[in-house]
Scaffold this active site. Structure first.
Site, PDB file in Angstrom:
ATOM      1  N   ARG A 105      85.866  54.886  78.808  1.00  0.00           N
ATOM      2  CA  ARG A 105      84.995  54.648  79.949  1.00  0.00           C
ATOM      3  C   ARG A 105      84.554  53.196  80.074  1.00  0.00           C
ATOM      4  O   ARG A 105      84.493  52.679  81.183  1.00  0.00           O
ATOM      5  CB  ARG A 105      83.818  55.624  79.959  1.00  0.00           C
ATOM      6  N   THR A 106      84.300  52.523  78.965  1.00  0.00           N
ATOM      7  CA  THR A 106      83.821  51.147  79.091  1.00  0.00           C
ATOM      8  C   THR A 106      84.901  50.243  79.675  1.00  0.00           C
ATOM      9  O   THR A 106      84.645  49.443  80.572  1.00  0.00           O
ATOM     10  CB  THR A 106      83.346  50.608  77.729  1.00  0.00           C
ATOM     11  N   LYS A 160     100.614  41.542  64.779  1.00  0.00           N
ATOM     12  CA  LYS A 160     101.436  40.630  63.969  1.00  0.00           C
ATOM     13  C   LYS A 160     100.562  39.709  63.133  1.00  0.00           C
ATOM     14  O   LYS A 160     101.052  38.785  62.496  1.00  0.00           O
ATOM     15  CB  LYS A 160     102.323  39.769  64.884  1.00  0.00           C
ATOM     16  N   ARG A 174      85.395  44.011  73.292  1.00  0.00           N
ATOM     17  CA  ARG A 174      84.952  45.066  72.375  1.00  0.00           C
ATOM     18  C   ARG A 174      85.663  44.829  71.055  1.00  0.00           C
ATOM     19  O   ARG A 174      86.880  44.622  71.028  1.00  0.00           O
ATOM     20  CB  ARG A 174      85.302  46.445  72.910  1.00  0.00           C
ATOM     21  N   HIS A 205      75.548  46.869  72.420  1.00  0.00           N
ATOM     22  CA  HIS A 205      76.353  47.267  73.569  1.00  0.00           C
ATOM     23  C   HIS A 205      75.439  47.106  74.796  1.00  0.00           C
ATOM     24  O   HIS A 205      74.979  48.076  75.380  1.00  0.00           O
ATOM     25  CB  HIS A 205      76.798  48.719  73.381  1.00  0.00           C
TER      26      HIS A 205
END
Lengths: 193, 310
Positions: free
Chosen positions: B55-56, B83, B105, B133
């Site tokens: 959702r974010t 990598k 995030r 958040h």
């Protein structure tokens, strides 16, 4: 308010000259209401949209006059143009005004945009873009309390309260009872040094 | 407003109210047939997601697109991060591509703060580790304000896994800025050590707090972070700290129930509570887009502040 104004005037070394005062503004608005009724054949399908902040108050007053003359109400709303401005990048992000459309919307209506001062025409350009995202009016007209000239775009007003020739260094201030506690249009001039 | 949004603590009361008021006006746009504004045309927003999120990420993407910004989505899976590329090199790559804002995030607390020192654009924290958040807190405050009016003096109870919750910390900071009284309820093992210094009350007993609450926010039990024995069994947790039908019935009549999602139905919240009209869980998702539009507009919509904080 008067004190604030006096202070602003003295700080900028300007002189203020009242162009319209008290009842003058309402006389101009009454004439504009009649012109709107004339041009739109009795104001059928007219929607008045004011551009915040003072345009909204002017639109409400026009609607009041039209109701008085014709006996039927005209829908009034507000149209915020902040997100459509072309000079957003020149200042920190601005707070938004309110966009509120009448419940019937604007599709196939004659929209009369109402603003206090018509100057560069850029506000009206932004308003036309905003309208485009909201619906498809049959026609769009423009009413301004003061037209001070110096257009930068091919835009003109259909209804004008007062044509006011100005120089670009002058400032036109509109005060309305609902917002500022009194009715007046002032022309601020910078004084010769 | 500052140039970045890293912590809810960065927001003054005026900043927070400006964001919420802006979101209020923008909410009207979702009722229109054309849900798009030209405001951020030509600006680029990069979604930099090192952790899973539905959702974010979608919410930020929708918000940026509704403001006409170009959106580049980046997720760590399938990128050069696997990598062994470092956060800094990834950031510099994005910088070279001309990102005006980076929404990040990351699993590590403090990653957005580090990133802000490396890029010229604005950094928006979309959740970092167990730290913060802030946009979730803003959308929660926005949702509360729409349901209850002003938050001044309102009692908000946040229940559950506070220890691992970035949502709880951001909410405590923002809500106290906005004048609400926050009470955290959790088993002692799920409270962070530093909780004593947070601007909120703490309780271990849900039943004593519920009747006075205007808002009850249930947090997800984060199974993926439960690497120690924080509580004996899920059933016992659910019995003591879950919002079931009986507890729901004891709430004030106008109290609302919130959950940042994703939910564990039947664990921290009963299914019928989650689906009741007093639950704002679906509303919160819609409000998320609006609130993030407000944040992106206020960070990117004005003049370029030229790398200095204003």
């Amino acid at each position: 308010m008067v004190f604030c104004l006096a202070e602003a005037v003295s700080r900028a070394r300007t002189s203020a000259h009242a162009v319209l005062e008290g009842p003058d503004i309402n006389r101009a608005l009454i004439r504009i209401s009649h012109e709107i009724l004339e041009r739109t054949k009795g104001g059928e399908d007219v929607v008045l949209l004011g551009i915040p902040t003072r345009g909204v108050h002017l639109a409400r007053r026009l609607a009041g006059h039209i109701r008085q003359f014709e006996g039927h109400p005209v829908p009034v709303g507000s149209l915020d143009i902040t997100m459509y401005r072309d000079d957003l990048r020149t200042k920190p992000a601005r707070p938004l005004g309110r966009t509120e459309l009448p419940s019937d919307g604007i599709d196939d209506k004659t929209v009369v945009l109402v603003d206090d001062v018509l100057y560069s025409g850029r506000t009206v350009r932004a308003a036309l873009d905003a309208l485009n995202d909201l619906g498809r009016p049959r026609a769009v007209q423009l009413a301004a309390l003061v037209d001070r000239g110096h257009r930068e775009l091919p835009i003109r007003a259909d209804y004008v309260g007062k044509n006011l020739p100005t120089s670009k260094s002058e400032i036109v201030k509109v005060y309305l009872e609902e917002h500022d506690g009194r009715d007046a249009v002032l022309l601020l001039k910078e004084e010769d040094k | 407003m500052k140039r970045h949004l890293i912590s809810a603590a960065d927001l003054s009361r005026d900043d927070a109210l400006l964001i919420l008021d802006t979101a209020d006006e923008l909410a009207r746009i979702s009722d229109r047939s054309i849900k798009k504004l030209p405001t951020l045309r030509g600006r680029t927003v990069v979604n930099l997601f090192f952790e899973d999120s539905t959702r974010t990420r979608i919410s930020f993407e929708a918000a940026a697109k509704r403001l006409s910004a170009d959106v580049i989505n980046f997720s760590a899976k399938g990128s050069s991060v696997s990598k062994g590329e470092s956060l800094k090199d990834t950031a510099l790559t994005l910088e070279a591509m001309g990102a005006d804002a980076v929404v990040i995030r990351h699993g590590a607390s403090g990653a957005p703060h580090r990133l802000a020192g490396w890029v010229r654009g604005s950094v928006v924290n979309a959740g970092d580790g167990t730290h913060e958040h802030p946009t979730q807190a803003l959308l929660d405050a926005f949702t509360m304000r729409r349901r209850l009016g002003s938050l001044e003096g309102r009692r908000v109870t946040v229940v559950g896994d506070i220890l691992h919750s970035r949502v709880a910390r951001s909410n405590v900071l923002l809500l106290s800025t906005l004048g609400a009284e926050v009470t955290l309820v959790a088993p002692p093992t799920l409270l962070p050590v530093s909780v004593g210094s947070w601007p909120c009350e703490v309780s271990y007993d849900l039943d004593s707090v519920l009747p006075k609450s205007d808002v009850v926010m249930m947090l997800r039990v984060q199974r993926e972070r439960m690497n120690a024995a924080f509580f004996p069994t899920e059933r016992e947790y659910s019995r003591r700290y879950g919002l079931d039908r009986e507890r729901f019935a004891r709430l004030k009549e106008d109290a609302v129930v919130m959950h940042p999602g994703p939910m564990n139905r039947g664990m921290e919240i009963a299914a019928e509570v989650a689906d009741s009209p007093r639950s704002t869980i679906v509303e919160q998702v819609a409000n998320g887009v609006t609130t993030r539009m407000a944040v992106l507009y206020l960070l990117l919509g004005g003049a370029d502040l030229g790398g200095e904080d204003q």
